[in-house]
Design a protein around this motif. Sequence first.
Motif, PDB file in Angstrom:
ATOM      1  N   ALA A  14       0.962  -1.188   0.203  1.00  0.00           N
ATOM      2  CA  ALA A  14      -0.065   0.086  -0.098  1.00  0.00           C
ATOM      3  C   ALA A  14       0.750   1.357  -0.210  1.00  0.00           C
ATOM      4  O   ALA A  14       0.477   1.961  -0.944  1.00  0.00           O
ATOM      5  CB  ALA A  14      -0.966  -0.062   1.304  1.00  0.00           C
ATOM      6  N   VAL A  15       1.499   1.138   0.947  1.00  0.00           N
ATOM      7  CA  VAL A  15       2.653   2.549   1.124  1.00  0.00           C
ATOM      8  C   VAL A  15       3.293   2.930  -0.286  1.00  0.00           C
ATOM      9  O   VAL A  15       3.533   3.923  -0.802  1.00  0.00           O
ATOM     10  CB  VAL A  15       3.782   2.244   2.006  1.00  0.00           C
ATOM     11  CG1 VAL A  15       4.805   3.379   2.124  1.00  0.00           C
ATOM     12  CG2 VAL A  15       3.092   2.559   3.410  1.00  0.00           C
ATOM     13  N   CYS A  16       4.008   1.572  -0.953  1.00  0.00           N
ATOM     14  CA  CYS A  16       4.699   1.831  -2.135  1.00  0.00           C
ATOM     15  C   CYS A  16       3.814   2.147  -3.416  1.00  0.00           C
ATOM     16  O   CYS A  16       4.134   2.876  -4.115  1.00  0.00           O
ATOM     17  CB  CYS A  16       5.523   0.640  -2.648  1.00  0.00           C
ATOM     18  SG  CYS A  16       6.902   0.275  -1.508  1.00  0.00           S
ATOM     19  N   ALA A  17       2.655   1.625  -3.484  1.00  0.00           N
ATOM     20  CA  ALA A  17       1.805   2.010  -4.388  1.00  0.00           C
ATOM     21  C   ALA A  17       1.407   3.570  -4.406  1.00  0.00           C
ATOM     22  O   ALA A  17       1.229   4.158  -5.467  1.00  0.00           O
ATOM     23  CB  ALA A  17       0.268   1.315  -4.224  1.00  0.00           C
ATOM     24  N   VAL A  18       1.234   4.171  -3.134  1.00  0.00           N
ATOM     25  CA  VAL A  18       0.972   5.550  -3.018  1.00  0.00           C
ATOM     26  C   VAL A  18       2.171   6.311  -3.691  1.00  0.00           C
ATOM     27  O   VAL A  18       1.999   7.437  -4.239  1.00  0.00           O
ATOM     28  CB  VAL A  18       0.778   6.096  -1.434  1.00  0.00           C
ATOM     29  CG1 VAL A  18       0.878   7.397  -1.467  1.00  0.00           C
ATOM     30  CG2 VAL A  18      -0.467   5.214  -1.023  1.00  0.00           C
ATOM     31  N   SER A  19       3.280   5.838  -3.265  1.00  0.00           N
ATOM     32  CA  SER A  19       4.630   6.517  -3.657  1.00  0.00           C
ATOM     33  C   SER A  19       4.822   6.559  -5.272  1.00  0.00           C
ATOM     34  O   SER A  19       4.777   7.743  -5.760  1.00  0.00           O
ATOM     35  CB  SER A  19       5.716   5.631  -3.130  1.00  0.00           C
ATOM     36  OG  SER A  19       6.987   6.039  -3.788  1.00  0.00           O
ATOM     37  N   GLY A  20       4.433   5.388  -5.945  1.00  0.00           N
ATOM     38  CA  GLY A  20       4.202   5.360  -7.376  1.00  0.00           C
ATOM     39  C   GLY A  20       3.236   6.336  -7.880  1.00  0.00           C
ATOM     40  O   GLY A  20       3.305   6.970  -8.791  1.00  0.00           O
ATOM     41  N   THR A  21       2.022   6.192  -7.253  1.00  0.00           N
ATOM     42  CA  THR A  21       1.156   7.038  -7.886  1.00  0.00           C
ATOM     43  C   THR A  21       1.356   8.805  -7.716  1.00  0.00           C
ATOM     44  O   THR A  21       1.215   9.571  -8.502  1.00  0.00           O
ATOM     45  CB  THR A  21      -0.407   7.354  -6.974  1.00  0.00           C
ATOM     46  OG1 THR A  21      -0.549   5.728  -7.132  1.00  0.00           O
ATOM     47  CG2 THR A  21      -1.311   8.119  -7.425  1.00  0.00           C
ATOM     48  N   LEU A  22       1.964   9.043  -6.563  1.00  0.00           N
ATOM     49  CA  LEU A  22       2.624  10.558  -6.434  1.00  0.00           C
ATOM     50  C   LEU A  22       3.555  10.783  -7.748  1.00  0.00           C
ATOM     51  O   LEU A  22       3.539  11.924  -7.911  1.00  0.00           O
ATOM     52  CB  LEU A  22       3.150  10.727  -4.909  1.00  0.00           C
ATOM     53  CG  LEU A  22       1.939  10.716  -4.061  1.00  0.00           C
ATOM     54  CD1 LEU A  22       2.686  10.976  -2.758  1.00  0.00           C
ATOM     55  CD2 LEU A  22       1.120  11.859  -4.129  1.00  0.00           C
ATOM     56  N   MET A  23       4.538   9.867  -7.746  1.00  0.00           N
ATOM     57  CA  MET A  23       5.395  10.161  -8.934  1.00  0.00           C
ATOM     58  C   MET A  23       4.775  10.365 -10.599  1.00  0.00           C
ATOM     59  O   MET A  23       5.138  11.233 -11.130  1.00  0.00           O
ATOM     60  CB  MET A  23       6.455   8.818  -9.023  1.00  0.00           C
ATOM     61  CG  MET A  23       7.282   9.064 -10.283  1.00  0.00           C
ATOM     62  SD  MET A  23       8.482  10.489  -9.952  1.00  0.00           S
ATOM     63  CE  MET A  23       9.815   9.413  -8.924  1.00  0.00           C
ATOM     64  N   ALA A  24       3.720   9.426 -10.280  1.00  0.00           N
ATOM     65  CA  ALA A  24       3.033   9.667 -11.723  1.00  0.00           C
ATOM     66  C   ALA A  24       2.136  10.847 -11.882  1.00  0.00           C
ATOM     67  O   ALA A  24       2.005  11.650 -12.803  1.00  0.00           O
ATOM     68  CB  ALA A  24       1.818   8.314 -11.842  1.00  0.00           C
ATOM     69  N   TYR A  25       1.857  11.529 -10.862  1.00  0.00           N
ATOM     70  CA  TYR A  25       1.200  12.559 -10.542  1.00  0.00           C
ATOM     71  C   TYR A  25       2.286  13.857 -10.932  1.00  0.00           C
ATOM     72  O   TYR A  25       1.791  14.950 -11.733  1.00  0.00           O
ATOM     73  CB  TYR A  25       0.779  13.250  -9.239  1.00  0.00           C
ATOM     74  CG  TYR A  25       0.065  14.495  -8.889  1.00  0.00           C
ATOM     75  CD1 TYR A  25      -1.145  15.022  -9.353  1.00  0.00           C
ATOM     76  CD2 TYR A  25       0.948  15.341  -8.387  1.00  0.00           C
ATOM     77  CE1 TYR A  25      -1.327  16.202  -9.153  1.00  0.00           C
ATOM     78  CE2 TYR A  25       0.540  16.624  -8.032  1.00  0.00           C
ATOM     79  CZ  TYR A  25      -0.787  16.978  -8.490  1.00  0.00           C
ATOM     80  OH  TYR A  25      -1.169  18.393  -8.386  1.00  0.00           O
ATOM     81  N   ALA A  42       4.806  -1.089  -6.244  1.00  0.00           N
ATOM     82  CA  ALA A  42       4.469  -1.827  -5.130  1.00  0.00           C
ATOM     83  C   ALA A  42       4.795  -3.450  -5.098  1.00  0.00           C
ATOM     84  O   ALA A  42       4.961  -3.950  -4.037  1.00  0.00           O
ATOM     85  CB  ALA A  42       2.679  -1.808  -5.133  1.00  0.00           C
ATOM     86  N   ILE A  43       4.656  -3.967  -6.439  1.00  0.00           N
ATOM     87  CA  ILE A  43       4.939  -5.292  -6.776  1.00  0.00           C
ATOM     88  C   ILE A  43       6.006  -5.826  -7.116  1.00  0.00           C
ATOM     89  O   ILE A  43       6.442  -6.971  -7.478  1.00  0.00           O
ATOM     90  CB  ILE A  43       3.575  -6.165  -7.320  1.00  0.00           C
ATOM     91  CG1 ILE A  43       3.393  -5.676  -8.496  1.00  0.00           C
ATOM     92  CG2 ILE A  43       2.488  -5.635  -6.258  1.00  0.00           C
ATOM     93  CD1 ILE A  43       2.171  -6.072  -9.118  1.00  0.00           C
ATOM     94  N   GLY A  44       6.826  -4.713  -7.976  1.00  0.00           N
ATOM     95  CA  GLY A  44       8.003  -4.993  -8.588  1.00  0.00           C
ATOM     96  C   GLY A  44       8.996  -6.037  -7.865  1.00  0.00           C
ATOM     97  O   GLY A  44       9.493  -6.825  -8.576  1.00  0.00           O
ATOM     98  N   GLY A  45       9.390  -5.356  -6.623  1.00  0.00           N
ATOM     99  CA  GLY A  45      10.365  -6.141  -5.961  1.00  0.00           C
ATOM    100  C   GLY A  45      10.252  -7.557  -5.691  1.00  0.00           C
ATOM    101  O   GLY A  45      10.896  -8.566  -5.601  1.00  0.00           O
ATOM    102  N   GLY A  46       8.680  -7.746  -5.039  1.00  0.00           N
ATOM    103  CA  GLY A  46       8.403  -9.050  -4.624  1.00  0.00           C
ATOM    104  C   GLY A  46       8.268 -10.012  -5.799  1.00  0.00           C
ATOM    105  O   GLY A  46       8.570 -11.245  -5.769  1.00  0.00           O
TER     106      GLY A  46
END
Length: 203
Positions: A14-25, A42-46
């Motif tokens: 969840a935290v990493c998804a928010v981070s990615g969304t802000l970069m997209a913004y 969010a899921i790339g590393g895993g």
Amino acid sequence: MIDWFHWLNLAGVAVCAVSGTLMAYQKRMDGFGVVVLASATAIGGGTLRDLMLDVPVFWIADTDYLYTTLMAALVPVIWLRLSPQFPYHYLLIADAFGLALFNVVGIEKALASDTSMAVAIAMGTITGVFGGLLRDVICREVPLVLDGELYAITCIIGGIAYGVAMQAGLSTAWCGLLALSVTVLLRLGALRWHWQLPVFSGD
């Protein structure tokens, strides 16, 4: 996996998804770009970790992670529609916890696959940093992990703390808590006091 492990992983996603969304913004991407960037972060590393460990990819085996990614990506979208100001400093703190959560998750999953501690530390670091690296590459930015920031090294030191605690006979829960605390504190210290690794340059 036991419940706390599942919830730790969901929180990190969840935290990493928010981070990615802000970069997209910041990069003024469309809706598809938001989904791609949030998912990669969010899921790339895993995903890379599971492929390397030759185990079922976690978000394919459990679609809760996909739903969590999409729902978490909506949070900054809705927030920024209502207010142009987003508390980025809080996101940096949350990102530190996300990094630490993913680090512990990667270590735990590697050890569950009967790897050595050295491999587990590597898997924890990959889980923690590779999603952000993908995000930065897609956005044509110098990846944070390669730019002198004390980032990946915090995962490595946190992983070493986990290994030391395990050798001392502590339970898995205490080992995970220690690794989480060390990683978070180092990352927050780096943000507060600008700790950096030496940068390779001609100066």
